[in-house]
Design an enzyme around this catalytic site. Structure first.
Site, PDB file in Angstrom:
ATOM      1  N   PRO A   1       0.825  -1.210   0.000  1.00  0.00           N
ATOM      2  CA  PRO A   1       0.000   0.000   0.000  1.00  0.00           C
ATOM      3  C   PRO A   1       0.860   1.260   0.000  1.00  0.00           C
ATOM      4  CG  PRO A   1      -0.821  -1.583   1.600  1.00  0.00           C
ATOM      5  CD  PRO A   1       0.505  -2.099   1.136  1.00  0.00           C
TER       6      PRO A   1
ATOM      7  N   ASP B   1       4.310   0.618   9.498  1.00  0.00           N
ATOM      8  CA  ASP B   1       5.776   0.634   9.500  1.00  0.00           C
ATOM      9  C   ASP B   1       6.287   0.598  10.951  1.00  0.00           C
ATOM     10  OD1 ASP B   1       8.351   1.163   7.912  1.00  0.00           O
ATOM     11  OD2 ASP B   1       8.447   2.619   9.555  1.00  0.00           O
TER      12      ASP B   1
ATOM     13  N   TYR C   1      12.102   1.324  17.804  1.00  0.00           N
ATOM     14  CA  TYR C   1      11.086   2.275  18.287  1.00  0.00           C
ATOM     15  C   TYR C   1      10.582   1.895  19.684  1.00  0.00           C
ATOM     16  CZ  TYR C   1      11.062   3.579  13.335  1.00  0.00           C
ATOM     17  OH  TYR C   1      11.439   3.942  12.059  1.00  0.00           O
TER      18      TYR C   1
ATOM     19  N   LYS D   1      12.245  -3.512  11.150  1.00  0.00           N
ATOM     20  CA  LYS D   1      13.647  -3.207  10.809  1.00  0.00           C
ATOM     21  C   LYS D   1      14.617  -3.815  11.815  1.00  0.00           C
ATOM     22  CE  LYS D   1      11.817   1.209   9.226  1.00  0.00           C
ATOM     23  NZ  LYS D   1      10.852   1.638  10.241  1.00  0.00           N
TER      24      LYS D   1
ATOM     25  N   HIS E   1      17.955  -1.373   9.086  1.00  0.00           N
ATOM     26  CA  HIS E   1      17.570   0.001   9.455  1.00  0.00           C
ATOM     27  C   HIS E   1      18.598   1.029   8.975  1.00  0.00           C
ATOM     28  CE1 HIS E   1      14.883   2.021  12.734  1.00  0.00           C
ATOM     29  NE2 HIS E   1      15.217   2.897  11.814  1.00  0.00           N
TER      30      HIS E   1
HETATM   31  P1  NAP Z   1       6.392  12.528   9.798  1.00  0.00           P
HETATM   32  O1  NAP Z   1       5.455  11.425   9.522  1.00  0.00           O
HETATM   33  O2  NAP Z   1       6.997  13.273   8.665  1.00  0.00           O
HETATM   34  O3  NAP Z   1       5.734  13.618  10.763  1.00  0.00           O
HETATM   35  C1  NAP Z   1       5.149  13.267  11.983  1.00  0.00           C
HETATM   36  C2  NAP Z   1       4.606  14.548  12.618  1.00  0.00           C
HETATM   37  O4  NAP Z   1       3.614  15.111  11.780  1.00  0.00           O
HETATM   38  C3  NAP Z   1       3.974  14.326  13.971  1.00  0.00           C
HETATM   39  O5  NAP Z   1       4.271  15.457  14.763  1.00  0.00           O
HETATM   40  C4  NAP Z   1       2.489  14.279  13.653  1.00  0.00           C
HETATM   41  O6  NAP Z   1       1.730  14.736  14.768  1.00  0.00           O
HETATM   42  C5  NAP Z   1       2.404  15.278  12.529  1.00  0.00           C
HETATM   43  N1  NAP Z   1       1.289  15.016  11.603  1.00  0.00           N
HETATM   44  C6  NAP Z   1       0.930  13.842  11.047  1.00  0.00           C
HETATM   45  N2  NAP Z   1      -0.120  14.006  10.228  1.00  0.00           N
HETATM   46  C7  NAP Z   1      -0.446  15.308  10.274  1.00  0.00           C
HETATM   47  C8  NAP Z   1      -1.458  16.073   9.662  1.00  0.00           C
HETATM   48  N3  NAP Z   1      -2.344  15.530   8.838  1.00  0.00           N
HETATM   49  N4  NAP Z   1      -1.511  17.403   9.937  1.00  0.00           N
HETATM   50  C9  NAP Z   1      -0.609  17.982  10.768  1.00  0.00           C
HETATM   51  N5  NAP Z   1       0.370  17.296  11.386  1.00  0.00           N
HETATM   52  C10 NAP Z   1       0.454  15.966  11.143  1.00  0.00           C
HETATM   53  O7  NAP Z   1       7.610  12.042  10.719  1.00  0.00           O
HETATM   54  P2  NAP Z   1       8.338  10.713  11.165  1.00  0.00           P
HETATM   55  O8  NAP Z   1       7.612  10.077  12.291  1.00  0.00           O
HETATM   56  O9  NAP Z   1       9.760  11.075  11.349  1.00  0.00           O
HETATM   57  O10 NAP Z   1       8.282   9.743   9.887  1.00  0.00           O
HETATM   58  C11 NAP Z   1       7.224   8.846   9.615  1.00  0.00           C
HETATM   59  C12 NAP Z   1       7.634   7.414   9.873  1.00  0.00           C
HETATM   60  O11 NAP Z   1       8.751   7.044   9.073  1.00  0.00           O
HETATM   61  C13 NAP Z   1       8.130   7.139  11.293  1.00  0.00           C
HETATM   62  O12 NAP Z   1       7.123   7.191  12.252  1.00  0.00           O
HETATM   63  C14 NAP Z   1       8.782   5.801  11.094  1.00  0.00           C
HETATM   64  O13 NAP Z   1       7.815   4.772  11.010  1.00  0.00           O
HETATM   65  C15 NAP Z   1       9.493   6.025   9.751  1.00  0.00           C
HETATM   66  N6  NAP Z   1      10.893   6.492   9.916  1.00  0.00           N
HETATM   67  C16 NAP Z   1      11.907   5.658   9.535  1.00  0.00           C
HETATM   68  C17 NAP Z   1      13.225   6.049   9.690  1.00  0.00           C
HETATM   69  C18 NAP Z   1      14.328   5.129   9.246  1.00  0.00           C
HETATM   70  O14 NAP Z   1      15.499   5.367   9.620  1.00  0.00           O
HETATM   71  N7  NAP Z   1      14.034   4.122   8.471  1.00  0.00           N
HETATM   72  C19 NAP Z   1      13.540   7.310  10.225  1.00  0.00           C
HETATM   73  C20 NAP Z   1      12.491   8.163  10.574  1.00  0.00           C
HETATM   74  C21 NAP Z   1      11.167   7.746  10.406  1.00  0.00           C
HETATM   75  P3  NAP Z   1       0.816  13.793  15.734  1.00  0.00           P
HETATM   76  O15 NAP Z   1       1.441  12.443  15.841  1.00  0.00           O
HETATM   77  O16 NAP Z   1       0.858  14.553  17.032  1.00  0.00           O
HETATM   78  O17 NAP Z   1      -0.551  13.766  15.132  1.00  0.00           O
END
Ligand code: NAP
Length: 326
Positions: free
Chosen positions: A14, A46, A51, A81, A114
């Site tokens: 998806p 994911d 985490y 991961k 990761h």
């Molecule tokens: P992101 O998804 O870019 O942003 C998350 C932030 O955006 C949170 O503060 C969330 O707030 C807010 N948000 C979400 N939807 C929103 C909306 N519709 N309107 C306004 N604000 C919104 O950041 P991320 O968590 O860094 O990245 C996403 C995912 O990618 C992670 O959770 C993880 O699963 C994965 N990741 C992987 C790696 C890697 O090394 N492979 C690194 C970083 C992230 P609330 O939660 O308060 O609603």
């Protein structure tokens, strides 16, 4: 526009999944978020051992997925991961089985390395010396990959992939892989559009997944002097014109580029909103406008303070991925 991409293995992934980094385990945040997501139509979650919340994700899955539940296991795409301290080939199977146990499932759809960088093996997520520096290990990611390939052979995971690998490291894996990586999950958003890495991954049949697709406003090290993507006024203008929120505009931009995205939220209304991105199209002009925001801004590189300056913490690791341009 399809809501799925087809991976090199033939699996359908998806295009929008729920991210779970920073979704607290203790406050049942992540469990509620996963339940909200599954209840409003998400079929892609994911996860990662690092985490620290896979058990709570598993509690939510147990309520909604399996015999007699809302979803069959094969209707949900689960990614996890392998963490940097588990790169030693002798640790890989146990690490994967721990994740399976925490999530309460018998297989993963996708298991990613990761980071290409190995840390000293052990129980500590972040093994450090007294001076605070991280203890690395010499294990090469190609040896870790060979152990991950055995997880596919054993049926513990349907596919394996990479995360935070640059193009050269991706090619390096592909050159000797028995099971090719199907995904590279990297930071990607309008401020870091990854044009070159995306083209490269495409040319070698690796699907790019965008992490931090909304700019990770809640990353723990965010500082007030850094730009906030969701508040970019140019995005605000497109958002007003299209009657969609800034987050929906960004997610739609990812989808129209053929990039899978995994926005994280623990807010039910936002979780729902982030999936409502398949009922409108951005014009070519708006796509180009958002493309033009790119400024090579990385939000997700661990940094430390040295001599009064913030520097990349792991820049000295032999497999640090971000010295290459892409
Ligand atoms: P992101 O998804 O870019 O942003 C998350 C932030 O955006 C949170 O503060 C969330 O707030 C807010 N948000 C979400 N939807 C929103 C909306 N519709 N309107 C306004 N604000 C919104 O950041 P991320 O968590 O860094 O990245 C996403 C995912 O990618 C992670 O959770 C993880 O699963 C994965 N990741 C992987 C790696 C890697 O090394 N492979 C690194 C970083 C992230 P609330 O939660 O308060 O609603």
């Amino acid at each position: 526009m399809s809501a799925f991409v087809t991976l090199a293995t033939g699996q359908r992934m998806p295009m929008v999944g729920l991210g779970t980094w920073k979704s607290a385990p203790g406050q049942v945040q992540v469990k509620q978020a996963v339940l909200a997501a599954l209840d409003c139509g998400y079929t892609h979650i994911d996860c990662a051992a690092a985490y620290g919340n896979e058990q709570e994700v598993g509690e939510a899955l147990a309520l909604r997925v399996g015999p007699g539940k809302a979803l069959r296991r094969d209707q949900v795409f689960l990614t996890s991961k392998l963490w940097n301290t588990k790169h030693d080939p002798s640790d890989v199977e146990e690490a994967c089985k721990t994740t399976l146990d925490h999530l309460g499932v018998s297989y993963l759809d996708l298991y990613l390395m990761h980071w290409p960088m190995a840390f000293q093996p052990g129980k500590e997520l972040m093994p450090r010396r007294e001076d605070g520096s991280v203890c690395y290990s010499n294990t090469h990611y190609k040896d870790t990959w060979a152990a991950m390939e055995e997880l596919v052979d054993q049926g513990l995971v349907k596919a394996i992939g990479l995360s935070n690998f640059n193009a050269r490291q991706t090619d390096n894996i592909i050159s000797t892989a028995r099971h090719k990586p199907v995904v590279n999950q990297v930071e990607c958003h309008p401020y870091l559009s990854q044009v070159d890495l995306l083209a490269h991954c495409r040319s070698v049949a690796v699907c790019l997944t965008a992490y931090s697709p909304l700019g990770s406003g809640d990353r723990p090290w965010a500082s007030a002097d850094e730009p906030c993507l969701l508040q970019d006024h140019r995005l605000g203008e497109i958002s007003k014109r299209c009657h969609k929120t800034p987050a929906q505009i960004i997610l739609r931009w990812h989808i129209q580029r053929g990039v899978v995205c995994i926005p994280k939220s623990v807010t039910p209304s936002r979780i729902q909103q982030n999936l409502q991105v398949f009922d409108f199209t951005l014009s070519e002009q708006d796509m180009k406008l958002i493309d033009s925001f790119s400024c090579s801004k990385r939000f997700i590189v661990p940094t430390v303070e040295r001599d009064g300056k913030r520097v990349w913490r792991d820049a000295a690791h032999p497999h640090f991925p971000f010295h290459d341009l892409y």
